[in-house]
Design an enzyme around this catalytic site. Structure first.
Site: not given
Ligand SMILES: CC(=O)SCCNC(=O)CCNC(=O)[C@H](O)C(C)(C)COP(=O)(O)OP(=O)(O)OC[C@H]1O[C@@H](n2cnc3c(N)ncnc32)[C@H](O)[C@@H]1OP(=O)(O)O
Ligand SMILES: CCCC(=O)O
Length: 445
Positions: A220, A243
């Protein structure tokens, strides 16, 4: 047979390779940037001669050919472990379905036979002299998916960088049934530009950071804003264990902020599982010994994260209620994203010595009619999916501040959350908290 002969003997066109797909099959595509573009197009060309083909994927980076060729979904059912903006359009139209999961468990669904795979199709980097194809940008749960597959087709693309890994990072030519050469561009997914609110949120988190922390930045606009802020700061010796590797990290590497020297293990190495970003980021990763990919079952495992002292996890969410439940993947019943690695990292960061997990969101949003809605709600009632339960709710952040919910009673949580709500919404939230019996008479704003 030497590896080059074996390679040649397995080469075919995409149209020939997809002939292996038969009615009723489950076909898995490589996630995000490992998407097999040429094979997807070839499978789409078979839409009128196949029946009941279930395709699994995650985070589609561009329009999906099988869906474009089959507008009424007569042949293909599209299933998503995690969703991108493109996937949202298919989901909104009722043309795709979400498969809920924690990313650390995703591979286990393949391993335990809960997610059967007839044909796996992934994009890989060109073969090396030993006969190995690097998985490139997507380690994730690729290995488990391939292990479960009856047939493996690789789409070999020179645009896919070679990425070194800690394990489960490549496949040998002897293990694939068909090879398709392709020159398709690898998908780009630069982060959304940070808004003024993203920048304010990043400023609110910044005082919690210090030299030597290991950092996980999520997906984001806000994590990107924080990356920029850190790159311009005097923080040093940061570590990367994440990740998702996105352009925020490239800024940090370029500014010399990430050395990984203070990590208790994998010293000197940044670790990630999936990379999505710009061409420059992909070039940075190509044959780069400083950065390793690893499977999600390792990277996202709270037991791994727990051992990284001073671990800071920063992710975004959509809404929270006054009890501290957090929704990060839907707005009511509109599906927006996925649990992804959020809960894995919230859990792991809390368990690490001096670890902290932050979940951030704008305090409110203004709809198309210009009406402002609070993202801090009295309670969830509209079908919103709880991504992080209240028992694990961490440091919540808006542009108005930070609220650490750990250990707080319901009335304390309500007060802390109302303190970071949009000022125009606070009176109504207090009234709701009173009605819900989670407001103490002496509470103050
Ligand atoms: C562990 C790792 O290393 S990776 C990260 C861990 N994973 C996660 O945290 C998974 C869940 N989180 C996410 O997917 C993301 O962080 C999000 C969706 C919460 C925020 O991502 P952003 O890119 O900043 O979201 P953005 O503001 O662009 O909104 C995404 C969509 O949600 C919609 N949306 C966002 N907030 C709201 C809201 N309060 N109400 C209604 N819709 C909303 C937007 O309109 C947009 O929809 P559109 O694409 O149709 O226009
Ligand atoms: C790549 C997806 C990131 C996440 O949500 O975990």
């Amino acid at each position: 047979m030497d590896v080059y002969q074996e390679y040649k003997s397995k080469c075919c066109t995409a149209d020939q390779a997809v002939q292996v797909v038969k009615d009723g099959d489950w076909v898995d595509y490589g996630m995000s940037c490992a998407y097999p573009t040429a094979l997807d197009k070839a499978l789409a060309r078979r839409h009128s001669d196949l029946k009941d083909i279930k395709v699994r994927n995650a985070i589609s980076c561009h329009a999906v050919a099988i869906l474009e060729a089959d507008p009424e979904n007569r042949t293909f059912t599209y299933n998503l472990w995690h969703c991108s903006g493109i996937d949202r359009k298919y989901l909104d139209a009722g043309r795709a379905y979400h498969e809920p999961m924690l990313f650390r468990d995703c591979g286990s669904y393949y391993r335990r036979g809960f997610a059967p795979v007839d044909v796996a199709m992934i994009t890989v980097a060109p073969m090396d002299k030993h006969g190995n194809f690097s998985f490139g940008l997507t380690n994730g749960c690729t290995q488990e998916m391939l292990d479960a597959a009856e047939t493996i087709i690789v789409e070999v693309n020179p645009n896919m960088p070679v990425v070194f890994g800690m394990g489960s990072d490549h496949i040998h030519v002897s293990k694939v049934q068909a090879i398709v050469e392709s020159q398709e561009a690898v998908s780009l997914a630069p982060n959304r530009e940070p808004s003024a609110i993203d920048k304010q949120i990043a400023e609110n988190i910044f005082p919690y950071l210090h030299d030597g922390i290991t950092l996980q930045l999520g997906i984001g606009g806000m994590p990107n804003a924080l990356g920029i802020l850190i790159a311009e700061s005097d923080l040093k010796d940061l570590g990367m264990h994440t990740e998702l590797m996105s352009d925020g990290y490239l800024d940090l590497y370029k500014a010399g902020k990430i050395t990984n020297d203070k990590k208790p293990f994998q010293r000197g190495k940044g670790v990630f599982s999936i990379c999505m970003g710009s061409k420059e980021l992909y070039e940075f990763l190509d044959h780069n010994q400083d950065v390793l990919s690893a499977p999600m079952h390792y990277v996202n495992n709270p037991e791994t994260i727990r051992q990284l002292d001073d671990f800071i996890s920063i992710n975004s969410c959509i809404a929270a209620d006054l009890y501290g439940q957090v929704c990060s993947e839907s707005a009511g019943t509109r599906h927006i994203s996925g649990t992804g690695g959020q809960l894995d990292f919230v859990t792991g960061a809390y368990a690490a010595d001096h670890g902290k997990a932050f979940l951030a969101m704008p305090s409110s949003r203004v709809d198309k009619k210009g009406v402002r809605h609070s993202n801090i709600l009295p309670k969830f009632t509209a079908g919103d999916i709880i991504t992080t339960p209240r028992t694990q709710a961490p440091y919540m952040v808006t542009e108005y501040g930070v609220a650490n919910l750990s250990g707080l009673a319901t009335w304390q949580r309500a007060e802390a959350l109302i303190n970071i709500a949009h000022p125009d919404m606070r009176e109504d939230l207090i009234k709701a908290a009173e009605a819900q019996r989670i407001w103490r008479r002496s509470n103050k704003i």
